[in-house]
Design a protein around this motif. Sequence first.
Motif, PDB file in Angstrom:
ATOM      1  N   PHE A   1       0.807  -1.218   0.000  1.00 16.94           N
ATOM      2  CA  PHE A   1       0.000   0.000   0.000  1.00 16.94           C
ATOM      3  C   PHE A   1       0.845   1.274   0.000  1.00 16.94           C
ATOM      4  CE2 PHE A   1      -2.190   3.365   2.401  1.00 16.94           C
ATOM      5  CZ  PHE A   1      -3.207   3.627   1.500  1.00 16.94           C
ATOM      6  N   ALA A   2       1.750   1.409   0.956  1.00 16.00           N
ATOM      7  CA  ALA A   2       2.530   2.651   1.067  1.00 16.00           C
ATOM      8  C   ALA A   2       3.377   2.911  -0.182  1.00 16.00           C
ATOM      9  CB  ALA A   2       3.392   2.623   2.327  1.00 16.00           C
ATOM     10  N   PRO A   3       4.175   1.917  -0.645  1.00 19.71           N
ATOM     11  CA  PRO A   3       4.936   2.158  -1.871  1.00 19.71           C
ATOM     12  C   PRO A   3       4.042   2.430  -3.081  1.00 19.71           C
ATOM     13  CG  PRO A   3       5.791   0.243  -0.710  1.00 19.71           C
ATOM     14  CD  PRO A   3       4.506   0.610  -0.042  1.00 19.71           C
ATOM     15  N   ARG A   4       2.867   1.799  -3.108  1.00 19.52           N
ATOM     16  CA  ARG A   4       1.949   2.011  -4.231  1.00 19.52           C
ATOM     17  C   ARG A   4       1.434   3.449  -4.254  1.00 19.52           C
ATOM     18  NH1 ARG A   4      -1.513  -1.838  -3.145  1.00 19.52           N
ATOM     19  NH2 ARG A   4      -3.293  -0.607  -2.416  1.00 19.52           N
ATOM     20  N   VAL A   5       1.105   3.995  -3.094  1.00 21.76           N
ATOM     21  CA  VAL A   5       0.652   5.387  -3.029  1.00 21.76           C
ATOM     22  C   VAL A   5       1.765   6.320  -3.476  1.00 21.76           C
ATOM     23  CG1 VAL A   5      -0.071   7.240  -1.472  1.00 21.76           C
ATOM     24  CG2 VAL A   5      -1.079   4.966  -1.254  1.00 21.76           C
ATOM     25  N   VAL A   6       2.974   6.083  -3.014  1.00 19.54           N
ATOM     26  CA  VAL A   6       4.117   6.913  -3.426  1.00 19.54           C
ATOM     27  C   VAL A   6       4.331   6.816  -4.935  1.00 19.54           C
ATOM     28  CG1 VAL A   6       6.611   7.225  -3.233  1.00 19.54           C
ATOM     29  CG2 VAL A   6       5.260   6.762  -1.185  1.00 19.54           C
ATOM     30  N   TYR A   7       4.247   5.599  -5.462  1.00 15.21           N
ATOM     31  CA  TYR A   7       4.419   5.386  -6.910  1.00 15.21           C
ATOM     32  C   TYR A   7       3.438   6.234  -7.703  1.00 15.21           C
ATOM     33  CZ  TYR A   7       3.933   3.015 -11.425  1.00 15.21           C
ATOM     34  OH  TYR A   7       3.839   2.741 -12.774  1.00 15.21           O
ATOM     35  N   TRP A   8       2.161   6.204  -7.298  1.00 17.96           N
ATOM     36  CA  TRP A   8       1.154   6.933  -8.074  1.00 17.96           C
ATOM     37  C   TRP A   8       1.232   8.442  -7.846  1.00 17.96           C
ATOM     38  CZ3 TRP A   8      -0.791   5.395 -12.269  1.00 17.96           C
ATOM     39  CH2 TRP A   8      -1.020   4.041 -12.505  1.00 17.96           C
ATOM     40  N   LEU A   9       1.594   8.865  -6.654  1.00 20.50           N
ATOM     41  CA  LEU A   9       1.781  10.296  -6.421  1.00 20.50           C
ATOM     42  C   LEU A   9       2.900  10.846  -7.305  1.00 20.50           C
ATOM     43  CD1 LEU A   9       1.434  10.559  -2.524  1.00 20.50           C
ATOM     44  CD2 LEU A   9      -0.115  11.541  -4.227  1.00 20.50           C
ATOM     45  N   VAL A  10       4.011  10.131  -7.368  1.00 21.94           N
ATOM     46  CA  VAL A  10       5.144  10.560  -8.199  1.00 21.94           C
ATOM     47  C   VAL A  10       4.771  10.513  -9.676  1.00 21.94           C
ATOM     48  CG1 VAL A  10       7.491   9.969  -8.929  1.00 21.94           C
ATOM     49  CG2 VAL A  10       6.874   9.882  -6.496  1.00 21.94           C
ATOM     50  N   THR A  11       4.113   9.422 -10.079  1.00 22.07           N
ATOM     51  CA  THR A  11       3.737   9.275 -11.485  1.00 22.07           C
ATOM     52  C   THR A  11       2.778  10.381 -11.928  1.00 22.07           C
ATOM     53  OG1 THR A  11       4.007   6.871 -11.387  1.00 22.07           O
ATOM     54  CG2 THR A  11       2.679   7.739 -13.193  1.00 22.07           C
ATOM     55  N   VAL A  12       1.757  10.644 -11.131  1.00 19.33           N
ATOM     56  CA  VAL A  12       0.781  11.685 -11.480  1.00 19.33           C
ATOM     57  C   VAL A  12       1.448  13.055 -11.555  1.00 19.33           C
ATOM     58  CG1 VAL A  12      -1.242  12.935 -10.632  1.00 19.33           C
ATOM     59  CG2 VAL A  12      -1.222  10.443 -10.602  1.00 19.33           C
ATOM     60  N   ALA A  13       2.276  13.383 -10.553  1.00 21.82           N
ATOM     61  CA  ALA A  13       2.918  14.697 -10.512  1.00 21.82           C
ATOM     62  C   ALA A  13       3.867  14.901 -11.695  1.00 21.82           C
ATOM     63  CB  ALA A  13       3.668  14.873  -9.195  1.00 21.82           C
ATOM     64  N   LEU A  14       4.707  13.909 -11.976  1.00 20.27           N
ATOM     65  CA  LEU A  14       5.704  14.063 -13.040  1.00 20.27           C
ATOM     66  C   LEU A  14       5.071  14.062 -14.429  1.00 20.27           C
ATOM     67  CD1 LEU A  14       8.727  11.929 -11.764  1.00 20.27           C
ATOM     68  CD2 LEU A  14       8.384  14.394 -11.634  1.00 20.27           C
ATOM     69  N   THR A  15       4.127  13.151 -14.651  1.00 14.74           N
ATOM     70  CA  THR A  15       3.518  13.094 -15.978  1.00 14.74           C
ATOM     71  C   THR A  15       2.677  14.342 -16.257  1.00 14.74           C
ATOM     72  OG1 THR A  15       1.689  11.780 -15.064  1.00 14.74           O
ATOM     73  CG2 THR A  15       3.498  10.578 -16.111  1.00 14.74           C
TER      74      THR A  15
ATOM     75  N   ILE B   1      10.098   5.803 -14.507  1.00 13.97           N
ATOM     76  CA  ILE B   1       9.517   5.440 -13.213  1.00 13.97           C
ATOM     77  C   ILE B   1       9.360   3.932 -13.095  1.00 13.97           C
ATOM     78  CG2 ILE B   1       7.445   5.610 -11.776  1.00 13.97           C
ATOM     79  CD1 ILE B   1       7.051   8.427 -12.872  1.00 13.97           C
ATOM     80  N   ASN B   2       8.864   3.285 -14.165  1.00 13.23           N
ATOM     81  CA  ASN B   2       8.672   1.838 -14.127  1.00 13.23           C
ATOM     82  C   ASN B   2      10.000   1.092 -14.062  1.00 13.23           C
ATOM     83  OD1 ASN B   2       5.886   1.889 -14.136  1.00 13.23           O
ATOM     84  ND2 ASN B   2       5.734   1.845 -16.367  1.00 13.23           N
ATOM     85  N   PHE B   3      11.024   1.663 -14.669  1.00 16.83           N
ATOM     86  CA  PHE B   3      12.336   1.015 -14.598  1.00 16.83           C
ATOM     87  C   PHE B   3      12.869   1.066 -13.175  1.00 16.83           C
ATOM     88  CE2 PHE B   3      17.000   1.271 -14.773  1.00 16.83           C
ATOM     89  CZ  PHE B   3      17.270   0.045 -15.369  1.00 16.83           C
ATOM     90  N   VAL B   4      12.693   2.214 -12.508  1.00 22.34           N
ATOM     91  CA  VAL B   4      13.157   2.343 -11.123  1.00 22.34           C
ATOM     92  C   VAL B   4      12.319   1.466 -10.193  1.00 22.34           C
ATOM     93  CG1 VAL B   4      13.381   3.938  -9.178  1.00 22.34           C
ATOM     94  CG2 VAL B   4      14.061   4.668 -11.473  1.00 22.34           C
ATOM     95  N   ALA B   5      11.006   1.450 -10.410  1.00 24.45           N
ATOM     96  CA  ALA B   5      10.112   0.725  -9.498  1.00 24.45           C
ATOM     97  C   ALA B   5      10.106  -0.784  -9.740  1.00 24.45           C
ATOM     98  CB  ALA B   5       8.692   1.272  -9.619  1.00 24.45           C
ATOM     99  N   PHE B   6      10.131  -1.179 -11.033  1.00 25.57           N
ATOM    100  CA  PHE B   6       9.956  -2.599 -11.358  1.00 25.57           C
ATOM    101  C   PHE B   6      11.100  -3.177 -12.195  1.00 25.57           C
ATOM    102  CE2 PHE B   6       5.648  -0.593 -11.440  1.00 25.57           C
ATOM    103  CZ  PHE B   6       5.216  -1.062 -10.204  1.00 25.57           C
ATOM    104  N   GLY B   7      12.020  -2.328 -12.638  1.00 25.61           N
ATOM    105  CA  GLY B   7      13.073  -2.820 -13.517  1.00 25.61           C
ATOM    106  C   GLY B   7      12.559  -3.173 -14.895  1.00 25.61           C
ATOM    107  N   TRP B   8      11.447  -2.520 -15.309  1.00 22.49           N
ATOM    108  CA  TRP B   8      10.805  -2.852 -16.589  1.00 22.49           C
ATOM    109  C   TRP B   8      10.945  -1.724 -17.591  1.00 22.49           C
ATOM    110  CZ3 TRP B   8       6.888  -0.409 -19.306  1.00 22.49           C
ATOM    111  CH2 TRP B   8       6.344  -1.120 -20.384  1.00 22.49           C
ATOM    112  N   ILE B   9      11.281  -2.076 -18.830  1.00 23.89           N
ATOM    113  CA  ILE B   9      11.250  -1.137 -19.943  1.00 23.89           C
ATOM    114  C   ILE B   9      10.560  -1.833 -21.110  1.00 23.89           C
ATOM    115  CG2 ILE B   9      13.333   0.157 -19.299  1.00 23.89           C
ATOM    116  CD1 ILE B   9      14.897  -1.488 -21.301  1.00 23.89           C
TER     117      ILE B   9
END
Length: 257
Positions: free
Chosen positions: A47-61, A103-111
Amino acid sequence: MNDGQPQFALREWRTHMAHPVTLTALIGVGLILGLAGPFGTDTRLRFAPRVVYWLVTVALTYGVGAFCDLALSGLLSKRQVWLRVLITALVSGIGVALVVTAINFVAFGWIPTLESLPGFLGPVIAIAAIVTAVLTMIRQQNAPQIAAQTAPAPAQILKRLPIDKRGALVALSVEDHYVRIQTTKGEALVLMRLSDAINEVGDTLGAQVHRSHWAAFDQVRAATRLGDRATLTMTNGNDIPVSRANVPTVKEAGLLP
């Protein structure tokens, strides 16, 4: 030398991103997405990392998209609406896609792979096109009202000029016991002190950037850093020096990096 439109867009972007309404909306959307956990983030992140992920994603995008829209709206103002929307959507879509990829590369190592790239870019650019079109329509509908509400009151000092020279105030410069009043329609010398002239600029946004010069910020076409000093190139083609003590003022106005 800094280009005027990007600097203007940057100032507008900073103001927009720092506005309480914008911040509240971004945080609200980020929290909602963090709670919902779309695109599989509910199973991949706690939950906590997921909220941070979406807050960062929404703000940056949103930040990238908003800056692209502001920067290109001025550069493409003379183009047809459909072309402005198309170009802005492509540029902002690519920018947002790069941010999401990072963001996905940092969070999940995915490109995304070459095979998945069209399916990844397609929805991002499509969403960017829809948002851009909506923002463009809102801007066009509200432009007259906004201009009427935000237009500064005419500077009192313009009454000292011949009627044919009463344009937008560009700069004030001391010459002996006179002040050269520069406008978009010409200039003239008036017998007065610079301090008295500055008191008559009214709501015109600007500042005294040198002991002998005052400049209107919205009339700055470019700014050049010269050691610990600077020079402002105004829309009328004249250069206004910026003293070392006033460089921070010009920086705060977003005219210098």
